[in-house]
Write an enzyme that holds these catalytic residues in place. Sequence first.
Site, PDB file in Angstrom:
ATOM      1  N   GLU A 106      98.920  20.730  41.581  1.00 23.74           N
ATOM      2  CA  GLU A 106     100.035  20.171  43.013  1.00 23.74           C
ATOM      3  C   GLU A 106     100.915  19.349  41.961  1.00 23.74           C
ATOM      4  O   GLU A 106     102.029  19.198  41.476  1.00 23.74           O
ATOM      5  CB  GLU A 106      99.812  18.942  44.102  1.00 23.74           C
ATOM      6  CG  GLU A 106      99.079  19.554  45.537  1.00 23.74           C
ATOM      7  CD  GLU A 106      97.675  20.460  45.210  1.00 23.74           C
ATOM      8  OE1 GLU A 106      96.934  20.397  43.971  1.00 23.74           O
ATOM      9  OE2 GLU A 106      97.296  21.369  46.236  1.00 23.74           O
ATOM     10  N   HIS A 135      93.936  16.613  56.014  1.00 23.31           N
ATOM     11  CA  HIS A 135      94.074  17.262  56.742  1.00 23.31           C
ATOM     12  C   HIS A 135      95.560  17.088  57.782  1.00 23.31           C
ATOM     13  O   HIS A 135      96.507  17.584  58.331  1.00 23.31           O
ATOM     14  CB  HIS A 135      93.567  19.163  56.497  1.00 23.31           C
ATOM     15  CG  HIS A 135      93.288  19.100  55.933  1.00 23.31           C
ATOM     16  ND1 HIS A 135      92.148  19.113  55.441  1.00 23.31           N
ATOM     17  CD2 HIS A 135      94.171  20.718  55.219  1.00 23.31           C
ATOM     18  CE1 HIS A 135      92.265  20.505  53.805  1.00 23.31           C
ATOM     19  NE2 HIS A 135      92.471  20.624  54.487  1.00 23.31           N
TER      20      HIS A 135
END
Lengths: 327, 326
Positions: B60, B129
Amino acid sequence: MAKVEKKARSEGALSDERLRELFREMLLIRRFEEKVEERFRAGELPGFLHVAIGQEAVASGVMAGLEPDDTIMSTHRAHGHTLAKGTHPNAIMAELYGKTEGCSGGFGGSMHLYDVANGMLGANAVVGAGLPQVTGTALAYQFRKEDKVAVAFFGDGATNTGVFHEALNLAQLWKVPALFVLEMNGWAESTPMSQHLPITDLSQRAVAFGMHSIDVDGQDVEAVFTATKEAREYAASGKGPVFLNVRTYRLVGHYIGDPQVYRDKDELNELRETKDPIELLRARLELSDDEFEQLDTEVTAIVEESVAFAKAGTDPAPEDALKWVYA
Amino acid sequence: MPELTYREAVRDALSRAMREDDDVFIMGEDIAEMGGSMGVTQGMLDEFGAERVRNTPISEMAIVGTGIGAAMQGMRPVVEIMYQDFLTLSMEQLVNQAAKHRTMSGGQLKVPLTIRTQGGAGWSPGAQHAQQFESWFVHVPGLKVVFPSTPEDVRGLLWSAIYDDNPVVFFEHRLLYPLKGEVPDELEPIPFGKARIMREGADVTVIAIGRMVPEALQAAEEAEALGISVEVLDPRTLLPLDEEAIIASVQKTNRCVTAHEAVTRGGFGAELTAVVQHGAFDHLDAPIERVGAKFGPLAFAPAMEQWAVPHAADVLEAVKRTVARA
Ligand SMILES: Cc1ncc(C[n+]2csc(CCOP(=O)(O)OP(=O)(O)O)c2C)c(N)n1
Ligand SMILES: [Mg+2]
């Protein structure tokens, strides 16, 4: 397995004349940083400063091996890189004084020198943080089929950050035209390699990604030049990025004013006597005292002029602080 | 007018920009063959090829950092962070790098980068999530923050994000992807900093973002049956924020409720509340109510998850509390 090349000194790659030019540039960087130190201690410079005394041959050698349109990103220790890339000393000194004539308009300071027109895309004060941006810059060159390479400078400490590994992995995966120049000075602030690295040969970190790596003696400007030129050709030809594992020495403290309580004084003095890249090149070129004095007088005058320029510079209006928040 | 889902509308904006402009490309995890974990970029690999629809490693920091580097060279990358939760891994590049290059360089650099991400509860993924934390980014000078709630808005705003010369963090909500809505034949860019009044009303203004926009609209329907007229305003972009429209609405209704799915504490509702109390202080007839998730990591079991995050019923309760204060 990717290759690690062991580079010895490569005499004869550069003419004496070119070597003298590089000598002069390295001396200019040295005198510039000594002046910065002096002015900081005199209380004239705000902020927080790191000099790269002992590492000048890396800056000059790498830049000599690049093409003018290539770009670099640097670290907290950026004065030498920026000078060697071609930014005028006046613009850097003015930046250190926080003047609008500075290369970052007074918005950056020592740790955020920028000179985009000259290919200096920024010094970064977050260790390792510039690396993926160099990968991305090189990706843009690849997309646009431009004959340019993007170069990252960073230290041994930076090789322990996660972003170093992500950036090199991606650069190699996509074979972007980038050079990763490790300035291996053996220290991360006060922490010696032995306390922050489980290995001593950091080229292994690049080779682990399949990246071509070249070992370089960073005190020998000609060796740095030769390795960079070769690396540049390799990267620009589409073969992928190259890691330059440059062994160098930080002959001063981490920051200006660092009492270096963590460092053995005798050892440091010995390094100063044996590893100073400027003294080494001076001996190699067999410069007479007169010749040296002449060069020294010239570069010292340039440095003095930069201080005068900076002091006569314009203070930014305080409310200009918000001038560039958004494009 | 054609109808698109929110998901198709995102894809449409990306595809149109890539057809017109070689400088636009997309990269992220699993976005190529698989079309992204939400299927947003499905089919784009076939149309644009692997150079411009780039699968990345699970990196990321490097996804955002590489996007910054390409953007500094004048390209217009759109990077996808698979789940909003993983934006945390790229925070340094977003906050210290993308947002600051322009100022630190004294105006020499621009970073025209778009970071798309999605999140939201409602499907029991547990605590890692489904978070919403758009408010973190509103605190960062140099970033822009967008959170559209309809297909038309997501398409028009994504286009504007791609062509904005600043880094834009672009939030999509997972539960909104299948939502259908009419969109103009031609893509009409929607300027940042313009709120949309989703429904006019006279008694109370609900300022809602993301999934809470449809929830607020449902609450407004239910309130109407009780004789309460609710105005629903979607700021659409959180940074810049259309303070004028917000203040004007509350000056008209004299009551205000803020609603987002993120936890209430320190959420964007706090900023909205500050804007409203300052701009409409003399008009307020009741304390401003904030609706948001309860303050805990999201629990897995559906009953716990649904209890923790807000729904139309929570908005309705808040609306009733404001009107109860005569
Ligand atoms: C992410 C991050 N952590 C810590 C620091 C503080 N810091 C500044 S320089 C430095 C040491 C860096 O060592 P190295 O990468 O070897 O570079 P050198 O100073 O030797 O040139 C540290 C820890 C920082 N600037 N950024
Ligand atoms: Mg070091």
